[in-house]
Design a protein around this motif. Structure first.
Motif, short mmCIF file in Angstrom:
data_model
loop_
_atom_site.label_atom_id
_atom_site.label_comp_id
_atom_site.label_asym_id
_atom_site.label_seq_id
_atom_site.Cartn_x
_atom_site.Cartn_y
_atom_site.Cartn_z
N ILE A 1 -6.60 12.39 -6.22
CA ILE A 1 -6.20 11.25 -5.39
C ILE A 1 -5.37 11.77 -4.23
N GLY A 2 -5.74 11.38 -3.00
CA GLY A 2 -4.96 11.79 -1.82
C GLY A 2 -5.16 13.26 -1.49
N PHE A 3 -6.44 13.65 -1.26
CA PHE A 3 -6.72 15.07 -1.02
C PHE A 3 -6.35 15.50 0.39
N ILE B 1 -2.73 14.68 -8.40
CA ILE B 1 -2.13 14.01 -7.23
C ILE B 1 -1.11 14.99 -6.65
N PHE B 2 -1.48 15.63 -5.56
CA PHE B 2 -0.64 16.67 -4.98
C PHE B 2 0.05 16.17 -3.71
N PHE B 3 1.35 16.21 -3.74
CA PHE B 3 2.19 15.88 -2.59
C PHE B 3 1.89 14.48 -2.02
N ARG C 1 0.84 -1.20 0.00
CA ARG C 1 0.00 0.00 0.00
C ARG C 1 0.87 1.26 0.00
N SER C 2 0.32 2.33 -0.56
CA SER C 2 1.04 3.61 -0.59
C SER C 2 0.71 4.46 0.63
N TYR C 3 -0.01 3.90 1.59
CA TYR C 3 -0.41 4.66 2.77
C TYR C 3 -0.39 3.77 4.00
N ALA D 1 -2.67 26.21 -3.03
CA ALA D 1 -1.75 25.71 -2.01
C ALA D 1 -2.45 24.59 -1.26
N THR D 2 -1.70 23.60 -0.81
CA THR D 2 -2.28 22.51 -0.02
C THR D 2 -1.58 22.50 1.33
N LYS D 3 -2.10 21.72 2.25
CA LYS D 3 -1.48 21.62 3.57
C LYS D 3 0.00 21.20 3.42
N ILE E 1 -10.56 11.13 -3.69
CA ILE E 1 -10.33 9.79 -3.16
C ILE E 1 -9.23 9.86 -2.10
N ASP E 2 -9.53 9.40 -0.91
CA ASP E 2 -8.51 9.31 0.15
C ASP E 2 -8.97 8.30 1.18
N VAL E 3 -8.01 7.81 1.95
CA VAL E 3 -8.33 6.83 3.00
C VAL E 3 -8.26 7.46 4.39
C1 LIG Z 1 1.19 13.53 2.13
S1 LIG Z 1 -0.56 13.56 2.09
C2 LIG Z 1 -0.91 14.91 0.98
C3 LIG Z 1 -2.30 15.45 1.16
C4 LIG Z 1 -2.69 16.63 0.26
N1 LIG Z 1 -2.69 16.28 -1.16
C5 LIG Z 1 -1.82 17.83 0.51
O1 LIG Z 1 -1.04 18.20 -0.40
O2 LIG Z 1 -1.92 18.41 1.59
C6 LIG Z 1 -0.93 12.15 1.07
C7 LIG Z 1 -2.39 11.70 1.15
O3 LIG Z 1 -2.57 10.65 0.22
C8 LIG Z 1 -3.41 9.68 0.81
N2 LIG Z 1 -3.12 8.40 0.12
C9 LIG Z 1 -1.92 7.81 -0.05
N3 LIG Z 1 -2.05 6.69 -0.76
C10 LIG Z 1 -3.38 6.56 -1.04
C11 LIG Z 1 -4.14 5.59 -1.74
N4 LIG Z 1 -3.57 4.53 -2.31
N5 LIG Z 1 -5.46 5.77 -1.82
C12 LIG Z 1 -6.06 6.83 -1.25
N6 LIG Z 1 -5.39 7.79 -0.59
C13 LIG Z 1 -4.06 7.64 -0.48
C14 LIG Z 1 -3.04 9.69 2.28
O4 LIG Z 1 -4.08 9.18 3.08
C15 LIG Z 1 -2.82 11.19 2.52
O5 LIG Z 1 -4.00 11.82 2.90
#
Ligand SMILES: C[S@@+](CC[C@H](N)C(=O)[O-])C[C@H]1O[C@@H](n2cnc3c(N)ncnc32)[C@H](O)[C@@H]1O
Length: 230
Positions: free
Chosen positions: A63-65, A133-135, A14-16, A208-210, A86-88
């Motif tokens: 993806i990954g908000f 897909i940001f950060f 998994r990536s998370y 800008a994102t977190k 989409i996020d977990v």
């Molecule tokens: C480092 S954070 C970045 C969040 C946001 N994009 C920002 O720039 O503030 C990465 C995000 O990706 C989500 N994530 C990572 N792999 C994922 C996956 N396979 N499916 C859904 N979400 C995923 C994580 O849960 C996390 O919220």
């Protein structure tokens, strides 16, 4: 996608990592009250987009908000587009649901599940206009590189789901991950770098994102990549 299986187990790589705790009351309440209106329960089957967004529209998938601030901002500003986030990360899902309900948005819905499975199972080929897909988590240790979301197999899948002329926009504050992203995307024949071969996007139209703010505070650079499906 999650076809990469951890050696010696049946578990996908998994990536998370799901982190427990850190739920505010407001986030928890938002899930209880608003998931039914703005959430989409994951099912490993085609998502009927025509029912989710009747009338159809330019579809943008993030993806990954994370905490969802930038996704909420984009959905408020681009009312003619439809957004699926989409996020977990459940606290982020709660926060975003709160924002969607507060602003009464009808163009943003959330799926809380592994994005690789969602992308593979829920979207028709050539159904997405923009993939963001940001950060993504950089997984900086070498032994963790296989956990990075952006890999050739993932990018090929994303490419199948993009419409012709659709784009994929990636951003990271880790130079090594940016270079890896560049190698991966440049290696896919059906994608072309909008900025020119091997070039990053200097003036991205991204809120800008977190994590972009966090990177800035730490003095990190930022690399944006924009590729278009031929
Ligand atoms: C480092 S954070 C970045 C969040 C946001 N994009 C920002 O720039 O503030 C990465 C995000 O990706 C989500 N994530 C990572 N792999 C994922 C996956 N396979 N499916 C859904 N979400 C995923 C994580 O849960 C996390 O919220």
């Amino acid at each position: 996608m999650t076809s990469s299986i951890k050696p010696g187990t049946n578990r996908p790589i998994r990536s998370y990592v799901i982190r427990s705790g850190r739920f505010t009351t407001s986030q928890r309440t938002a899930i209880e009250q608003h998931w039914v209106d703005y959430g989409i329960d994951y099912d490993a089957a085609r998502l009927p987009l025509e029912e989710v967004f009747p009338g159809g529209a330019h579809l943008i998938v993030e993806i990954g908000f994370g905490m969802g601030d930038s996704l909420l901002q984009m959905a408020r500003e681009q009312t003619e587009s439809s957004f699926i986030g989409i996020d977990v990360h459940k606290p982020g899902v709660g926060k975003l649901l709160h924002g969607i309900a507060e602003h009464g948005l009808s163009n943003l819905r959330i799926i809380c599940h592994d994005a690789q499975e969602v992308l593979r199972n829920c979207f028709d080929p050539a159904s997405i206009d923009q993939l963001l897909i940001f950060f993504p988590d950089p997984w900086p240790k070498k032994r963790h590189h296989k956990r990075r979301l952006v890999q050739t197999e993932f990018a090929e899948l994303a490419c199948v789901k993009l419409k012709t002329g659709g784009t994929i926009h990636l951003a990271t504050d880790w130079q090594a991950y940016a270079e890896h992203m560049m190698d991966v995307l440049e290696g896919i024949d059906t994608l072309e770098n909008v900025e020119g071969s091997k070039r990053y996007w200097d003036r991205p139209n991204r809120p800008a994102t977190k994590f972009s703010r966090r990177g800035q505070k730490l003095g990190h650079g930022v690399w944006d990549l924009l590729f278009r499906k031929r």
